[in-house]
Scaffold this motif. Structure first.
Motif, PDB file in Angstrom:
ATOM      1  N   ALA A  57       5.306   9.297  -2.106  1.00 46.41           N
ATOM      2  CA  ALA A  57       6.456   9.345  -1.402  1.00 46.41           C
ATOM      3  C   ALA A  57       6.455   9.679   0.112  1.00 46.41           C
ATOM      4  O   ALA A  57       6.505   8.526   0.673  1.00 46.41           O
ATOM      5  N   LYS A  58       5.953  11.237  -0.172  1.00 49.35           N
ATOM      6  CA  LYS A  58       5.817  11.097   1.974  1.00 49.35           C
ATOM      7  C   LYS A  58       4.639   9.711   3.145  1.00 49.35           C
ATOM      8  O   LYS A  58       5.377   9.472   3.934  1.00 49.35           O
ATOM      9  N   TRP A  59       3.759   9.906   1.719  1.00 50.28           N
ATOM     10  CA  TRP A  59       2.839   8.719   2.601  1.00 50.28           C
ATOM     11  C   TRP A  59       3.050   7.818   2.432  1.00 50.28           C
ATOM     12  O   TRP A  59       3.339   7.042   4.012  1.00 50.28           O
ATOM     13  N   LEU A  60       3.740   7.002   1.810  1.00 44.99           N
ATOM     14  CA  LEU A  60       3.749   5.291   1.348  1.00 44.99           C
ATOM     15  C   LEU A  60       5.328   5.625   2.512  1.00 44.99           C
ATOM     16  O   LEU A  60       5.370   4.282   3.091  1.00 44.99           O
ATOM     17  N   THR A  61       6.169   6.063   2.798  1.00 40.67           N
ATOM     18  CA  THR A  61       7.443   6.513   3.009  1.00 40.67           C
ATOM     19  C   THR A  61       7.184   6.045   4.983  1.00 40.67           C
ATOM     20  O   THR A  61       7.704   5.355   5.875  1.00 40.67           O
ATOM     21  N   LEU A  62       6.260   6.852   5.159  1.00 37.18           N
ATOM     22  CA  LEU A  62       5.096   6.606   6.621  1.00 37.18           C
ATOM     23  C   LEU A  62       5.048   5.496   7.144  1.00 37.18           C
ATOM     24  O   LEU A  62       5.476   5.209   7.501  1.00 37.18           O
ATOM     25  N   ASN A  75       9.874  -1.456   0.298  1.00 41.45           N
ATOM     26  CA  ASN A  75       8.782  -2.092  -0.749  1.00 41.45           C
ATOM     27  C   ASN A  75       8.859  -0.603  -1.335  1.00 41.45           C
ATOM     28  O   ASN A  75       7.714  -0.768  -1.771  1.00 41.45           O
ATOM     29  N   LEU A  76       9.293   0.181  -1.013  1.00 40.49           N
ATOM     30  CA  LEU A  76       8.811   1.981  -1.925  1.00 40.49           C
ATOM     31  C   LEU A  76      10.042   1.142  -3.365  1.00 40.49           C
ATOM     32  O   LEU A  76       9.023   1.685  -4.220  1.00 40.49           O
ATOM     33  N   LEU A  77      10.609   0.482  -3.156  1.00 49.28           N
ATOM     34  CA  LEU A  77      11.147   0.203  -4.452  1.00 49.28           C
ATOM     35  C   LEU A  77      10.601  -1.163  -5.238  1.00 49.28           C
ATOM     36  O   LEU A  77      10.168  -1.372  -6.593  1.00 49.28           O
ATOM     37  N   LEU A 108       3.763   2.596  -8.818  1.00 52.55           N
ATOM     38  CA  LEU A 108       3.583   4.863  -8.565  1.00 52.55           C
ATOM     39  C   LEU A 108       3.670   5.834  -9.091  1.00 52.55           C
ATOM     40  O   LEU A 108       3.011   6.809  -9.172  1.00 52.55           O
ATOM     41  N   ALA A 109       4.549   5.506 -10.681  1.00 58.74           N
ATOM     42  CA  ALA A 109       5.215   5.855 -11.305  1.00 58.74           C
ATOM     43  C   ALA A 109       4.261   5.501 -12.601  1.00 58.74           C
ATOM     44  O   ALA A 109       4.038   6.628 -12.710  1.00 58.74           O
ATOM     45  N   LEU A 110       2.804   4.589 -11.992  1.00 58.35           N
ATOM     46  CA  LEU A 110       1.914   4.784 -13.235  1.00 58.35           C
ATOM     47  C   LEU A 110       1.163   5.445 -12.738  1.00 58.35           C
ATOM     48  O   LEU A 110       0.796   5.955 -13.564  1.00 58.35           O
ATOM     49  N   SER A 111       0.305   5.768 -11.472  1.00 60.27           N
ATOM     50  CA  SER A 111      -0.082   6.220 -11.097  1.00 60.27           C
ATOM     51  C   SER A 111       0.249   7.668 -11.345  1.00 60.27           C
ATOM     52  O   SER A 111      -0.600   8.401 -11.427  1.00 60.27           O
ATOM     53  N   VAL A 112       1.819   8.701 -11.187  1.00 57.24           N
ATOM     54  CA  VAL A 112       1.731   9.330 -10.880  1.00 57.24           C
ATOM     55  C   VAL A 112       1.429   9.947 -12.218  1.00 57.24           C
ATOM     56  O   VAL A 112       1.145  11.597 -12.582  1.00 57.24           O
ATOM     57  N   GLY A 113       1.735   9.188 -13.569  1.00 59.92           N
ATOM     58  CA  GLY A 113       1.588   9.472 -14.829  1.00 59.92           C
ATOM     59  C   GLY A 113       0.452  10.075 -14.984  1.00 59.92           C
ATOM     60  O   GLY A 113      -0.326  10.430 -15.991  1.00 59.92           O
ATOM     61  N   ILE A 114      -1.033   9.009 -14.802  1.00 62.88           N
ATOM     62  CA  ILE A 114      -2.447   9.559 -15.001  1.00 62.88           C
ATOM     63  C   ILE A 114      -2.901  10.071 -14.280  1.00 62.88           C
ATOM     64  O   ILE A 114      -3.459  10.763 -15.058  1.00 62.88           O
ATOM     65  N   ALA A 115      -2.193  10.722 -13.322  1.00 58.97           N
ATOM     66  CA  ALA A 115      -2.378  11.924 -12.610  1.00 58.97           C
ATOM     67  C   ALA A 115      -2.428  13.169 -13.441  1.00 58.97           C
ATOM     68  O   ALA A 115      -3.372  13.917 -13.322  1.00 58.97           O
ATOM     69  N   GLY A 164      -0.528  -3.285  -6.432  1.00 61.12           N
ATOM     70  CA  GLY A 164       0.551  -3.590  -5.873  1.00 61.12           C
ATOM     71  C   GLY A 164       1.340  -4.284  -4.550  1.00 61.12           C
ATOM     72  O   GLY A 164       1.682  -4.801  -4.975  1.00 61.12           O
ATOM     73  N   THR A 165      -0.004  -3.518  -3.595  1.00 63.35           N
ATOM     74  CA  THR A 165       0.088  -3.876  -2.001  1.00 63.35           C
ATOM     75  C   THR A 165      -0.631  -5.002  -1.646  1.00 63.35           C
ATOM     76  O   THR A 165      -0.019  -5.688  -0.957  1.00 63.35           O
ATOM     77  N   LEU A 166      -1.751  -5.451  -2.418  1.00 60.84           N
ATOM     78  CA  LEU A 166      -2.896  -5.818  -1.714  1.00 60.84           C
ATOM     79  C   LEU A 166      -3.183  -7.244  -2.466  1.00 60.84           C
ATOM     80  O   LEU A 166      -3.988  -8.235  -3.080  1.00 60.84           O
TER      81      LEU A 166
END
Length: 350
Positions: free
Chosen positions: A231-236, A54-56, A62-69, A147-149
């Motif tokens: 990453a830490k929150w999505l992993t959990l 699911n992380l993959l 995730l990459a796009l959202s990090v880039g925007i932030a 991406g998820t819903l």
């Protein structure tokens, strides 16, 4: 010798405390996985495989959202929010709600900014519009929700954020015009600390930030920081989703939160506040629940209610504002969340 031993023990204790404070999510995740492998190696491997897959799947979003932030932080574009709070009350409310839908603040992170705005004398109506809309949606959240819903859910949640902000802003405006909600801050509340600096001191936006070494460094710093946070929150979240799918009976979810009635939406609204982990962590959990029979409207109500007022945020708001403002904020959050869930349920039905 005894003094040296005590100093070593004290430093060890301090290090352990700092490690737990900064990395408690990672430590909890690691402890949970170790316990799973000890109790059931098969379940442990299944859980790790599920989380990695699911992380993959979510990695591009995730990459796009990090880039925007990171880009918003490096250019100073996040400071544009200061310009939303000028003009007539109606214009301020509309612009503040729109700015809230674009700002990357969670229900806890928005509170220092709210304190700064109120101390500056910004009308509570505009502040409330921003306050309610901001934690529900932002560009990064939109991408990860897609991406998820799915895209439809992301669009509906965005519309909900804007409508909730406008609704709350105009309700507060009418109450204020009637003579209520004067001096909303509690006694002794400061000016919002560093969180309010972007509002108090307007900074120029440098869109081509790569020519400034300091801004480039901030881009990478913010990018790494945001990546580790997500990453830490999505992993959990994916680990908990895997365990939920393994242990939570699907028929129980379908009976409690399924169907098209108002009861599942009401339950999800009330449960959303105390059960909410984090905006990013909640997405895959709700996705898993919806796969097991959770009504789409209940999923929307859960995400909006928890996003606007998670338990830590509610505690912080209790200390920030006077009681009547707190209860109005909570009432608007719950009412708007329930209404959004009901309307989304009706939309998906037809």
């Amino acid at each position: 010798m005894i003094e040296t031993s005590l100093n070593v023990r004290s430093r060890t204790t301090d290090f352990a405390h700092q490690l737990w404070t900064k990395e408690k999510v990672w430590l909890f995740t690691a402890s949970l996985l170790l316990a799973l492998f000890a109790l059931s190696p098969t379940l442990g491997f299944t859980t790790v495989s599920f989380a990695l897959q699911n992380l993959l799947n979510v990695a591009p979003f995730l990459a796009l959202s990090v880039g925007i932030a990171a880009y918003a932080g490096a250019t100073g574009a996040d400071g544009l929010i200061a310009r939303a709070f000028t003009g007539s009350p109606a214009v301020m409310i509309l612009i503040a709600a729109a700015a809230g839908g674009l700002s990357p603040f969670c229900s806890c992170g928005v509170i220092p900014l709210i304190a700064a705005l109120l101390v500056m004398g910004v009308p509570l109506s505009a502040v409330m519009a921003f306050w309610l809309a901001s934690p529900v949606m932002d560009p990064s959240m939109f991408l990860l929700t897609t991406g998820t819903l799915g895209f439809e859910f992301a669009v509906a949640k965005t519309i909900t954020a804007l409508c909730l902000g406008v609704f709350g802003g105009f309700v507060v405006h009418m109450v204020t015009r009637a003579g209520g909600l004067t001096d909303p801050l509690s006694e002794g509340v400061g000016n919002g600390g560093c969180g309010g600096a972007k509002v108090r001191t307007e900074q120029p936006v440098v869109w081509k930030f790569w020519s400034d070494d300091a801004r480039v460094a901030k881009f990478w710093r913010e990018g790494i920081k945001t990546t580790l946070f997500l990453a830490k929150w999505l992993t959990l979240a994916f680990i908990l989703e895997s365990l939920m799918l393994a242990w939570l009976p699907a028929d129980l979810v379908a009976r409690t939160l399924g169907g098209t009635g108002i009861a599942p939406i009401g339950i999800a609204t009330l449960v959303g506040v105390p059960a909410y982990l984090n905006g990013y962590a909640a997405l895959p959990l709700v996705g898993g629940l919806m796969e097991q029979g959770m009504a789409p409207g209940a999923g929307m109500a859960f995400l909006v209610a928890g996003g606007v007022s998670s338990l830590p945020a509610a505690i912080a708001v209790w200390a920030l504002v006077k009681r009547q403002v707190f209860f109005l904020y909570l009432g608007l959050a719950l009412t708007g969340s329930f209404a959004s869930g009901l309307l989304f349920q009706l939309w998906t039905t037809f």
